[in-house]
Design an enzyme around this catalytic site. Structure first.
Site, short mmCIF file in Angstrom:
data_model
loop_
_atom_site.label_atom_id
_atom_site.label_comp_id
_atom_site.label_asym_id
_atom_site.label_seq_id
_atom_site.Cartn_x
_atom_site.Cartn_y
_atom_site.Cartn_z
N ARG A 122 -12.14 -0.40 16.72
CA ARG A 122 -12.42 0.62 17.69
C ARG A 122 -9.54 0.74 16.86
O ARG A 122 -8.89 0.97 17.46
CB ARG A 122 -11.20 0.53 18.52
N LYS A 144 -5.81 12.77 8.03
CA LYS A 144 -6.48 13.53 8.58
C LYS A 144 -7.54 12.38 7.46
O LYS A 144 -7.15 11.81 6.51
CB LYS A 144 -6.51 14.98 7.78
N GLU A 186 -2.95 21.90 -5.38
CA GLU A 186 -2.89 22.12 -3.92
C GLU A 186 -0.62 21.74 -4.02
O GLU A 186 -0.36 22.72 -2.97
CB GLU A 186 -2.61 20.32 -3.14
N LYS A 228 4.90 18.73 3.40
CA LYS A 228 3.34 18.46 4.10
C LYS A 228 4.31 16.68 5.74
O LYS A 228 3.95 17.25 6.28
CB LYS A 228 2.61 17.08 3.41
N GLU A 238 -2.51 19.10 14.09
CA GLU A 238 -2.84 20.43 14.34
C GLU A 238 -3.35 21.11 15.48
O GLU A 238 -4.46 22.18 15.57
CB GLU A 238 -4.58 20.36 12.96
N ARG A 242 0.31 22.82 11.59
CA ARG A 242 -0.11 22.13 10.26
C ARG A 242 -1.92 22.78 10.27
O ARG A 242 -2.32 22.79 8.60
CB ARG A 242 -0.72 21.14 11.22
N ASN A 246 -3.92 25.18 5.65
CA ASN A 246 -5.71 24.92 5.76
C ASN A 246 -5.42 26.37 4.67
O ASN A 246 -6.59 27.22 4.12
CB ASN A 246 -6.08 25.38 6.32
N HIS A 249 -8.50 27.31 2.49
CA HIS A 249 -9.09 26.04 2.47
C HIS A 249 -10.90 26.84 3.45
O HIS A 249 -12.39 26.09 3.03
CB HIS A 249 -8.84 25.22 3.67
N HIS A 253 -13.53 25.77 1.09
CA HIS A 253 -14.66 24.65 1.25
C HIS A 253 -16.69 25.00 2.32
O HIS A 253 -17.15 24.39 1.33
CB HIS A 253 -14.69 24.18 3.49
N HIS A 266 -12.81 20.15 -5.07
CA HIS A 266 -12.21 20.71 -4.38
C HIS A 266 -10.60 21.24 -4.64
O HIS A 266 -11.03 22.47 -3.87
CB HIS A 266 -10.91 18.94 -3.05
P1 NAD Z 1 -11.94 11.81 -6.07
O1 NAD Z 1 -11.16 11.16 -4.79
O2 NAD Z 1 -13.38 11.97 -5.89
O3 NAD Z 1 -11.35 11.71 -7.04
C1 NAD Z 1 -11.46 12.68 -8.01
C2 NAD Z 1 -12.21 11.35 -9.57
O4 NAD Z 1 -10.95 10.80 -10.29
C3 NAD Z 1 -13.00 10.50 -8.99
O5 NAD Z 1 -14.22 10.60 -9.74
C4 NAD Z 1 -12.48 9.05 -9.04
O6 NAD Z 1 -12.98 7.85 -9.17
C5 NAD Z 1 -11.18 9.58 -10.33
N1 NAD Z 1 -10.15 9.28 -10.13
C6 NAD Z 1 -8.96 8.58 -9.32
N2 NAD Z 1 -8.38 8.15 -10.01
C7 NAD Z 1 -8.20 7.68 -10.73
C8 NAD Z 1 -6.42 8.01 -12.07
N3 NAD Z 1 -5.89 7.46 -11.53
N4 NAD Z 1 -8.13 7.51 -12.82
C9 NAD Z 1 -9.04 8.32 -13.39
N5 NAD Z 1 -9.44 8.04 -12.84
C10 NAD Z 1 -9.39 8.20 -11.20
O7 NAD Z 1 -11.42 13.98 -5.77
P2 NAD Z 1 -9.76 13.85 -5.10
O8 NAD Z 1 -9.58 14.84 -5.87
O9 NAD Z 1 -8.98 13.13 -5.41
O10 NAD Z 1 -10.32 14.50 -3.19
C11 NAD Z 1 -10.67 14.88 -3.31
C12 NAD Z 1 -11.32 14.83 -1.31
O11 NAD Z 1 -10.21 14.63 -0.64
C13 NAD Z 1 -11.90 15.57 -0.76
O12 NAD Z 1 -13.38 14.94 0.14
C14 NAD Z 1 -11.18 16.22 -0.02
O13 NAD Z 1 -12.28 16.74 1.17
C15 NAD Z 1 -10.05 15.03 0.27
N6 NAD Z 1 -8.58 16.28 1.27
C16 NAD Z 1 -8.18 15.45 1.90
C17 NAD Z 1 -7.15 15.87 2.51
C18 NAD Z 1 -7.04 14.77 4.23
O14 NAD Z 1 -5.76 15.83 4.15
N7 NAD Z 1 -6.99 14.09 4.17
C19 NAD Z 1 -6.38 16.73 1.80
C20 NAD Z 1 -7.05 17.29 0.75
C21 NAD Z 1 -8.24 17.25 0.30
N1 GLY Z 2 -5.01 18.80 3.81
C1 GLY Z 2 -4.48 19.33 5.26
C2 GLY Z 2 -4.07 18.89 6.52
O1 GLY Z 2 -3.64 17.49 6.07
O2 GLY Z 2 -3.67 18.68 7.58
#
Ligand code: NAD
Ligand code: GLY
Length: 360
Positions: A122, A144, A186, A228, A238, A242, A246, A249, A253, A266
């Site tokens: 939890r 998030k 972003e 942010k 949100e 917030r 998006n 997005h 998505h 993404h």
């Molecule tokens: P990812 O986490 O898949 O990383 C991209 C690639 O880079 C992967 O292969 C990873 O292993 C590699 N990598 C990471 N750091 C590295 C480094 N320093 N050197 C070399 N390689 C490296 O992709 P991402 O773009 O970081 O994240 C995308 C995800 O984030 C999506 O799932 C999306 O939905 C999510 N997201 C969440 C929020 C939120 O608010 N929580 C906001 C935006 C995106």
């Molecule tokens: N990436 C959208 C949010 O964090 O609200």
């Protein structure tokens, strides 16, 4: 030098620390916030091979007892099955409520580890150590957390804030250029939704950013995280502003869903989604065509895609209807007013609005 932004959320406030070559300070920074002594460092083979050593040494030097968990690398693994691997390891190693998790990696790792932390026993504390630009400017901040479901992106998740975000921009030097571009999408978003002068600054600094010049990266990360944080401070879950984050997005998505997770990054999907949003904004008289052209030009200067992949309108609409933002079948779009401001527009007929975008 380490710069600091505080995300002010009462007794859940936390610091975002930003600098170059600061990964080795992780252990001492965790001690400053009284983070649990027993931790699981959750990463993937790509990132742990690059940064596992320095993180391990830093944590051990600060007296931490470490369990390392490596998850398969890729958006296609951001699901309940992989989440199950985290729970399995934590349970097998008797992790209890006095332990904590460390997410070392990009947004995929950060989102999954955050959700595991929110739900294991939890809720146990966690920290974000983002190593992609996208994770540093967006996903590691704001709480998030989620995994994907076969029927839609990020459908299983929770709002759950980390105890600390430690951003070492030097980790970006090993990132694939396509990933840097995805993160810059972003960054551009923040300029469009909130800060016209930041958008101008990005236009002036696209080259040093693309070349990963450290000071420019730190400036871009700091401004993005501050915007942010300001938004999350007033609307953590949100209910209102917030939603501005998006921007681009909903369509983005849909692209990720239709192409199968992993084919489009993404940030790339969001870049295409932002162009769609800008075009709809122009249709609605909220911005000039010249603003749309500026947005397209800036995204293109970062080598980001701007044209939607060739799926049918019916497919796009079906995918968008499954979006979390749809309420009672009605979609609320985030549209830009000029550059630097946004407003929400409720769209009862998604097909009508998007048909022009897909045929123009
Ligand atoms: P990812 O986490 O898949 O990383 C991209 C690639 O880079 C992967 O292969 C990873 O292993 C590699 N990598 C990471 N750091 C590295 C480094 N320093 N050197 C070399 N390689 C490296 O992709 P991402 O773009 O970081 O994240 C995308 C995800 O984030 C999506 O799932 C999306 O939905 C999510 N997201 C969440 C929020 C939120 O608010 N929580 C906001 C935006 C995106
Ligand atoms: N990436 C959208 C949010 O964090 O609200």
């Amino acid at each position: 030098m380490i710069e600091k932004i505080t995300v002010p959320l009462g007794n859940r406030s936390y610091a975002i620390l930003v600098g170059a070559d600061i990964l080795a300070t992780l252990g001492s920074k965790l001690r400053e916030i009284d983070f649990p002594q027993r931790v699981a460092v959750i990463s993937n083979p790509t990132v742990s091979q690059l940064y596992g050593d320095v993180v391990r040494k830093s944590l051990r030097a600060a007296g931490h007892d470490i369990l390392e968990i490596n998850l398969p690398d890729g958006e296609q693994y951001k699901n309940q099955q992989t989440l199950g691997l985290i729970y399995d390891e934590l349970i097998r190693h008797n992790f209890d409520r006095s332990t904590g998790l460390i997410a070392l990696g990009g947004g995929v790792i950060g989102d999954m580890v955050g959700f595991a932390a929110a739900t294991f026993l939890r809720g146990i504390p966690f920290v974000q150590v983002p190593t992609t630009l996208l994770a540093q400017v967006d996903s590691s901040v704001g709480g998030k957390t989620a995994v994907n479901h076969p029927l839609g992106k990020n459908l299983i998740g929770a709002f759950y804030q980390p105890e600390l975000v430690l951003i070492d921009v030097a980790t970006l030097m090993t990132l694939d250029p396509r990933e840097v571009a995805a993160g810059l999408a972003e960054v551009v978003k923040y300029g469009i939704i909130k800060d016209r002068s930041f958008f101008n600054w990005l236009e002036d600094n696209y080259l040093p950013l693309q070349q990963r010049q450290i000071d420019t990266l730190i400036a871009a990360v700091m401004r993005s995280c501050q915007i942010k944080s300001d938004i999350v401070e007033v609307d953590e879950k949100e209910g209102s502003v917030r939603a501005f984050l998006n921007y681009g997005h909903t369509f983005g998505h849909a692209i990720e869903f239709l192409s199968g997770y992993g084919q489009w990054k993404h940030g790339e999907a969001v870049a295409i989604g932002m162009v769609a949003a800008a075009k709809i904004s122009a249709q609605q008289g909220l911005c000039e065509q010249a603003d749309v052209e500026r947005i397209i030009a800036l995204l293109k200067s970062f080598n980001l895609p701007v044209d939607p992949p060739d799926y049918s309108l019916v497919d796009y609409v079906a995918a968008m209807q499954r979006d979390k933002k749809v309420k009672h079948g009605t979609l609320t779009l985030v549209l830009n007013q000029k550059i630097g401001d946004v407003k929400l527009l409720t769209v009862p007929d998604i097909s009508a609005v998007f048909s022009e975008i897909l045929t123009s």
